[in-house]
Scaffold this motif. Structure first.
Motif, PDB file in Angstrom:
ATOM      1  N   VAL A 198     -70.292 -72.993   1.033  1.00 53.26           N
ATOM      2  CA  VAL A 198     -68.698 -72.784   0.762  1.00 53.26           C
ATOM      3  C   VAL A 198     -68.041 -73.151   2.177  1.00 53.26           C
ATOM      4  N   ASN A 200     -63.798 -73.955   3.701  1.00 55.99           N
ATOM      5  CA  ASN A 200     -62.345 -73.569   3.310  1.00 55.99           C
ATOM      6  C   ASN A 200     -61.305 -74.615   3.729  1.00 55.99           C
ATOM      7  N   GLY A 232     -66.271 -73.048  -3.372  1.00 51.52           N
ATOM      8  CA  GLY A 232     -67.901 -72.982  -3.337  1.00 51.52           C
ATOM      9  C   GLY A 232     -68.195 -74.315  -4.090  1.00 51.52           C
ATOM     10  N   SER A 245     -65.670 -74.341  -7.500  1.00 52.85           N
ATOM     11  CA  SER A 245     -64.863 -73.156  -7.771  1.00 52.85           C
ATOM     12  C   SER A 245     -63.943 -72.938  -6.659  1.00 52.85           C
ATOM     13  N   PHE A 247     -61.561 -70.216  -4.614  1.00 48.66           N
ATOM     14  CA  PHE A 247     -61.393 -68.721  -4.425  1.00 48.66           C
ATOM     15  C   PHE A 247     -60.178 -68.421  -3.440  1.00 48.66           C
ATOM     16  N   THR A 251     -61.886 -64.423   0.810  1.00 45.94           N
ATOM     17  CA  THR A 251     -62.967 -64.179   0.075  1.00 45.94           C
ATOM     18  C   THR A 251     -64.159 -64.312   0.847  1.00 45.94           C
ATOM     19  N   ASP A 253     -67.943 -65.248   1.969  1.00 43.93           N
ATOM     20  CA  ASP A 253     -68.836 -66.510   1.326  1.00 43.93           C
ATOM     21  C   ASP A 253     -69.796 -66.096   0.475  1.00 43.93           C
ATOM     22  N   THR A 256     -69.108 -65.090  -3.195  1.00 48.94           N
ATOM     23  CA  THR A 256     -68.647 -66.296  -4.163  1.00 48.94           C
ATOM     24  C   THR A 256     -69.782 -66.976  -4.789  1.00 48.94           C
ATOM     25  N   THR A 260     -70.106 -68.062  -9.520  1.00 50.32           N
ATOM     26  CA  THR A 260     -70.069 -69.433  -9.405  1.00 50.32           C
ATOM     27  C   THR A 260     -71.582 -69.643 -10.288  1.00 50.32           C
TER      28      THR A 260
END
Length: 597
Positions: A198, A200, A232, A245, A247, A251, A253, A256, A260
């Motif tokens: 994951v 961001n 993710g 995906s 999020f 959120t 990590d 997730t 997923t």
């Protein structure tokens, strides 16, 4: 063919004799003629009969290597149509795009949902994906370059692009399923291991827009304070993306993975998966879910703090370690029982394997980083420097109280010093790592080998952030944010497929984009294409180091790096075209023959 034109010269009508050939500038376009050779005027020839015999012989025997006649107006100005350079390097990317049959998927989606727009979403999606690779920018800036692609259909406007983003978000999941099927059919999908991570992406805004906004303040991987959205990503053993995906940015990590993983198994009909992830995804709930679904895991495990203290006894026990000859690497592999919960939330005891290992190179690196931090800490204490409070700390104040009475102590002073005790404790863990796995038949080499595959997903995130400029994100609606990441995901898949085809000679995403972005041409009068040299960067000489690896030196070579990269790309796609002034129909045929072997 021989063409005879009646023209007036000096008040006299004469017959101009030329040999011409017909050509079609593009599919479905009307035919035109180009002059191969002009022979002058029939009436000016001393022996008209012999003259025409010569013209007829030339017409019957001329080949493609006959010098072309290129006419250039002496008073031609800049910004004319012939002076515009257009990119054709995108055709190599388009070949992979076509392999995935994305156009047909979108057109089928349009029919199913009775799309009635006057623009083509399939043209827009392809444009945004290929532009994201060659010239990544905002949707607005990308639209400004839409006429820079040779032969691409770009009959759309910027508002059409924004309207299409809503449609793209609607088929986000369905397109990923379609892509997976195409990869399985044309390349092969190796899901013996599913690598997951994951990251961001930040937005240059001050505040999120409501509770439902995907843009939320959270723990940024880049240590930024802007609102972020999380992605993710699942990747197969070939380094090819499987699914992504999106999020909200706040959120965790670890939260997730389960949704997923459930989506990918349900959507793709997958069997048992072995999930490989780092310690950020390692939580008891994730492990319980993986085991309950009959899947396996290979996770890294922290060694410090409460969660890692269970391994301290074995970690600092000098017995039971296996070392290499130079004592620069050692490991300890054992089984352990651990407590989990079944589907009903009842406790159960399971068994897993634990690998502890130490690397001298990693230990030296950790020591160097810690010493640098200690130096900074010492300077901060000496200069009495304090950091500026940010966020909630700006409105938080500290008070020293008596533990027993809770009374605020006023006549006190806070003393700052370097915490050498903590530094000594941290030094005990230098170079040590831990990996846990559910696979009881794995040995030390297999565990390390499987876990090391995570570098490909980390590299993919770097490609998306650095080469595809996936952030900062300039769109704001949730649907547009999802569409943006879908476009980046497809662009990443296209790049990864090309690298997969290149094998050990694979170029970086940056060098692939640089070479293809430099492949430009001009359309001249008479249906002649002028191809620019694909180059512009001096290559460095290469040597083989002590490990047998080929590395760059600091010495220039007589080669052009971009030209070498373009040659490798052509070899990968099975083409070999370097003509400078090809006829347009010949050039179009070359472009049409660019396919993924």
């Amino acid at each position: 063919m021989i063409r005879k034109d009646r023209v007036k010269r000096g008040g006299v009508i004469k017959t101009h004799i030329r040999v011409v050939e017909g050509y079609r500038p593009g599919p479905g376009m009307p035919t035109k003629q180009r002059t191969i050779r002009s022979f002058g005027y029939f009436e000016d020839q001393p022996d008209p009969e012999a003259f025409m015999a010569m013209v007829e012989e030339f017409d019957a025997n001329f080949k493609d290597n006959v010098p072309l006649r290129i006419e250039v107006a002496a008073n031609a100005l800049m910004y004319g149509g012939e002076n515009r350079r257009q990119n054709y390097g995108y055709k190599f990317l388009e070949a992979v795009y076509n392999l995935l049959e994305i156009n047909s998927f979108i057109k089928d989606y349009e029919k199913l949902h009775r799309f009635r727009g006057e623009y083509s979403p399939s043209d827009i999606f392809k444009f945004l994906v290929l532009a994201r690779i060659l010239w990544p920018d905002s949707k607005r800036a990308s639209c400004q370059r839409k006429d820079n692609f040779y032969g691409m259909h770009t009959n759309f406007t910027l508002p059409d692009i924004y309207r299409s983003l809503d449609l793209f978000a609607d088929f986000e999941v369905e397109l990923q399923r379609h892509l997976n099927e195409r990869v399985k059919k044309t390349i092969g999908r190796d899901l013996s291991y599913a690598f997951y991570d994951v990251t961001n992406y930040f937005f240059e805004i001050d505040f999120p827009n409501g509770e439902d906004d995907l843009r939320k303040r959270g723990v940024s991987k880049e240590h930024r304070t802007d609102p972020i959205a999380a992605m993710g990503l699942f990747m197969d053993s070939n380094g090819l993306p499987v699914s992504m995906s999106v999020f909200p940015g706040n959120t965790s990590d670890s939260l997730t993975l389960q949704p997923t993983m459930k989506d990918i198994k349900d959507s793709y009909g997958l069997g048992r998966l072995i999930v490989v992830a780092d310690k950020g995804l390692n939580s008891s709930k994730n492990i319980d879910a993986i085991v309950y679904n009959g899947d396996g895991f290979v996770f890294s495990q922290i060694l410090k703090g409460k969660k890692g203290q269970r391994y301290n006894e074995k970690l600092f026990d000098s017995s039971g370690w296996t070392s290499n000859e130079k004592d620069t690497y050692r490991f300890k592999l054992f089984e352990e029982e651990y407590e989990g919960k079944d589907q009903d939330g009842k406790k159960e005891i399971r068994v897993r394997k634990v690998l502890l290992y130490w690397s001298k190179a990693e230990a030296d690196m950790a020591k160097r980083k810690r010493e640098e931090k200690l130096e900074k800490a010492a300077r901060s204490v000496k200069n009495n420097a304090y950091s500026i409070p940010k966020g909630v700390d700006e409105y938080t104040k500290e008070a020293i109280v008596d533990k027993e009475t809770g009374e605020i102590l006023e006549n006190t002073k806070k003393l700052r010093s370097v915490d050498l005790e903590k530094a000594e404790k941290d030094a005990m863990y230098d170079g040590y790592f831990c990996i846990i796995t559910s696979e009881m038949d794995y040995d030390e080499r297999r565990i390390r080998q499987v876990y090391s595959g995570l570098w490909q997903i980390e590299q993919s995130f770097r490609i998306m952030k650095t080469d595809l400029y996936a952030r900062p994100v300039f769109v704001s609606k949730n649907e547009h944010i999802r569409a943006h990441f879908l476009i980046c995901f497809v662009a990443l898949l296209v790049i990864r497929i090309i690298q997969h085809r290149m094998g050990e000679k694979a170029l970086s995403a940056e060098r692939i984009a640089r070479a293809l972005g430099t492949a430009t041409c001009q359309v001249l009068k008479g249906g002649i294409i002028h191809l620019d040299d694909v180059g512009g960067a001096i290559a460095f000489q290469k040597v083989r180091n002590k490990k047998g690896e080929i590395v760059d030196t600091l010495v220039y070579s007589d080669k052009d790096e971009i030209a070498l990269d373009y040659k490798l790309i052509q070899e990968t796609f099975g083409t070999n075209f370097y003509n400078v002034y090809p006829r347009q129909e010949v050039f179009n045929k070359f472009l049409k023959n660019i396919t993924v072997a």
